[in-house]
Structure formats: C-alpha cells, structure tokens
Design a protein around this motif. Structure first.
Motif, mmCIF file in Angstrom:
data_model
loop_
_atom_site.group_PDB
_atom_site.id
_atom_site.type_symbol
_atom_site.label_atom_id
_atom_site.label_comp_id
_atom_site.label_asym_id
_atom_site.label_seq_id
_atom_site.Cartn_x
_atom_site.Cartn_y
_atom_site.Cartn_z
ATOM 1 N N TRP A 160 1.040 -1.088 0.374
ATOM 2 C CA TRP A 160 -0.001 -0.282 -0.355
ATOM 3 C C TRP A 160 0.581 0.573 0.520
ATOM 4 O O TRP A 160 0.563 2.174 -0.669
ATOM 5 C CB TRP A 160 -0.861 -0.339 1.184
ATOM 6 N N GLN A 161 2.166 1.162 1.070
ATOM 7 C CA GLN A 161 2.977 2.340 0.430
ATOM 8 C C GLN A 161 3.485 1.981 -0.618
ATOM 9 O O GLN A 161 3.626 3.013 -1.013
ATOM 10 C CB GLN A 161 3.748 2.063 1.601
ATOM 11 N N GLY A 162 4.121 1.509 -1.762
ATOM 12 C CA GLY A 162 4.470 1.414 -2.055
ATOM 13 C C GLY A 162 3.590 2.431 -3.814
ATOM 14 O O GLY A 162 3.906 3.007 -4.162
ATOM 15 N N ALA A 164 0.751 4.468 -2.843
ATOM 16 C CA ALA A 164 0.634 5.614 -2.416
ATOM 17 C C ALA A 164 2.284 6.523 -2.629
ATOM 18 O O ALA A 164 1.509 7.113 -2.781
ATOM 19 C CB ALA A 164 0.811 5.911 -0.944
ATOM 20 N N ARG A 165 2.736 6.215 -3.092
ATOM 21 C CA ARG A 165 4.062 6.618 -3.091
ATOM 22 C C ARG A 165 4.423 7.151 -4.799
ATOM 23 O O ARG A 165 4.470 7.623 -5.818
ATOM 24 C CB ARG A 165 5.422 6.023 -2.969
ATOM 25 N N GLY A 166 3.388 5.673 -6.001
ATOM 26 C CA GLY A 166 3.172 5.554 -7.408
ATOM 27 C C GLY A 166 2.353 7.012 -7.390
ATOM 28 O O GLY A 166 2.744 7.845 -8.493
ATOM 29 N N ALA A 167 0.959 6.616 -6.789
ATOM 30 C CA ALA A 167 -0.159 7.308 -6.316
ATOM 31 C C ALA A 167 0.786 9.478 -6.964
ATOM 32 O O ALA A 167 0.114 9.912 -7.596
ATOM 33 C CB ALA A 167 -0.652 7.716 -5.845
ATOM 34 N N LEU A 168 2.171 9.612 -5.945
ATOM 35 C CA LEU A 168 1.804 10.669 -5.066
ATOM 36 C C LEU A 168 3.219 10.973 -5.773
ATOM 37 O O LEU A 168 2.648 12.665 -6.736
ATOM 38 C CB LEU A 168 2.615 10.649 -4.371
ATOM 39 N N VAL A 169 3.468 10.169 -7.013
ATOM 40 C CA VAL A 169 5.367 10.646 -8.291
ATOM 41 C C VAL A 169 4.188 11.092 -9.814
ATOM 42 O O VAL A 169 4.428 12.270 -9.389
ATOM 43 C CB VAL A 169 5.903 9.729 -8.264
ATOM 44 N N LEU A 170 3.111 10.618 -9.997
ATOM 45 C CA LEU A 170 2.439 10.417 -11.151
ATOM 46 C C LEU A 170 1.537 11.941 -11.318
ATOM 47 O O LEU A 170 1.892 12.921 -11.852
ATOM 48 C CB LEU A 170 1.414 9.617 -11.064
ATOM 49 N N LEU A 171 1.136 12.009 -9.414
ATOM 50 C CA LEU A 171 0.567 13.071 -9.891
ATOM 51 C C LEU A 171 0.527 15.030 -8.943
ATOM 52 O O LEU A 171 1.208 15.638 -9.665
ATOM 53 C CB LEU A 171 -0.682 13.520 -8.127
#
Length: 277
Positions: A160-162, A164-171
């Motif tokens: 889930w943290q991975g 979340a990080r992917g979504a953060l980087v993309l946004l």
C-alpha cells in the motif's frame, strides 16, 4: 513509380501521425534532447548533488536519486553509487565562482527547455520574462525531484505504501509539467491545452523507467566492468537523452492531441519537398 511514391508521401505527410513525426523533425527533437542531456549533466546533476548535501536529514544522497529514477537493480546501483558518491564536505568546498557557474548552467538548462517548449508551440517569449521564469521553473524542478526522491524513504515498505508513492509521484509530476509549461510559455497557452502534454510526459517517463530497468540496468553492470566509470557515465547520459526526448516529445504530442480534441485549431503543415514543386 515516382508519381505513386509522391502520392503516398503526401498521404503520409498529411496524416495525423505523419504531421506529428514531421513536426518533431522540424523542431529538431533529437537535437534538443541531446542538448537537454548535456546541460542536464553539467547543470542539473551538480545542483542535485548540492541539494542532497544540504539535506538536513541526510536520508537520501544524490546517487540514490539517479538509481530511483533509472529503476536500477542492486549491482548496477552499486556502480552508480561508486561513480557519483560525494561526501558532505561538498558544501564547504563550494566557493562563489563554482556557485556562479552552477547557476549559469542551471539557467541555461532551464532556457533550453523553455526554447523547446516555445518552438513546439510556435511562440516567442519576451526577454524580460525569461530569466525570472527560468529561475522559478528550476527551483520548482529541484523541489519536485527532492520530494519524489525522499518519498521512497517515507513510503518504502509494503504494497500500500508503494502504491501511495506511485500515485504521489504521478500526481506531482503531472502538476509540475502542467504548471511548468504554462510558466515557461508565459501563460500564452490556455491551461486545458497544456494538460495533454503533461499527461503524455508522465506516461513517457513511466515507460522510460520501465525501459531503463530492463535495458539500461544490465548495460550499466556490463559497461562498468568493460569500461569502468566512463561506461556508467555513458549510460546515465543516454538515460538523460531519453528523459529530454520524453519531456519535449510529450509536449509535442500534447499539442497535437489538444488539436485533435478541438481545443485549438493548430494544424502543422510539412515543409514542401522538392518533389512537391
């Protein structure tokens, strides 16, 4: 035979894909990508070294930024770590002259991106608006890379943290490249026309990271053995060429997609060739 070739060439030149390819050739996309890599290596990388050294947490050193960006495996990661590792005394050894040179090349890097965006959109930017926009954009890029790099320290364990990080980087990336285009173009292009370019850029960067993981990663390991540190540097610079191609190519594709969606009435016309006359 010549008439048939001319006919097929005209069909290609006026097709959607043909116009996109021709426009990329006319704005010298590959040439600008090479310039992006060269200036990025002499300006952006030293700047990130300095930012990493200034990081009070010391949680993320500069080589790790490159490793994350390229998606390298353990062995290639060690090669990059060996080549680009820098001690924190970099701060005390940075004098006024080296700082001035760093600022000069940093702004030159931002100027090259601005020139590429302007050429793609067919705009001219007033000299009075160039310097401060380049400075703000470079600051924003550094902040974006810093946040992205350090997100792997905070969000590094578990599925889930991975995610979340992917979504953060993309946004964050989508927001930066959307805002960055508008800033460097002086606000002359409506925001909705710039959104497709930001989306295309992020999709391209995700694809480049995947490509780097499977292609550049083994090349770093083999080149480090064959050529030593020079081989590692060569692959990193090649990756930077790919980043430049994606950043500028994504903007180019975004302009054409915006036209296809009816946001504006841009239509690039190919330069007449000898057989057209």
């Amino acid at each position: 035979m010549r008439h048939r070739y001319r006919r097929w060439r005209e069909i290609w030149d006026h097709s959607a894909v043909g116009r996109l390819v021709g426009h990329g050739s006319e704005v010298e996309l590959m040439h600008r990508s090479l310039g992006f890599a060269a200036l990025g290596y002499v300006a952006l990388l030293p700047l990130l070294v300095l930012v990493a050294a200034l990081d009070p947490t010391g949680a993320h050193d500069f080589p790790q930024w490159v490793i994350d960006g390229m998606g390298l495996n353990a062995r290639p990661a060690r090669s990059v770590q060996d080549v680009f590792s820098t001690p924190h005394i970099v701060i005390s050894t940075t004098n006024a002259l080296s700082a001035a040179i760093l600022v000069f090349f940093g702004l030159s890097f931002a100027a090259s991106v601005q020139a590429g965006y302007s050429r793609i959109w067919g705009l001219s930017i007033s000299p009075w608006h160039k310097l401060w926009r380049q400075t703000v954009w470079l600051t924003g890029l550094t902040a974006y890379l810093y946040v992205v790099a350090n997100s792997s320290v905070v969000l590094r364990d578990g599925l889930w943290q991975g995610l979340a990080r992917g979504a953060l980087v993309l946004l964050l990336g989508l927001a930066f490249f959307w805002w960055g285009q508008s800033l460097l173009l002086g606000g002359k292009v409506p925001a909705r026309q710039l959104l497709p370019g930001a989306v295309a850029t992020m999709i391209g960067l995700v694809g480049l990271r995947w490509f780097s993981h499977w292609v550049f990663s083994p090349l770093v390991a083999s080149n480090a053995v064959t050529y030593g540190p020079v081989g590692t540097v060569l692959i990193v610079v090649s990756w930077l060429v790919g980043v430049g191609y994606v950043v500028l190519g994504g903007t180019l594709l975004g302009r054409h997609v915006s036209s296809w969606l009816g946001h504006h009435h841009f239509r690039w016309h190919p330069t007449p060739r000898p057989w057209h006359q």
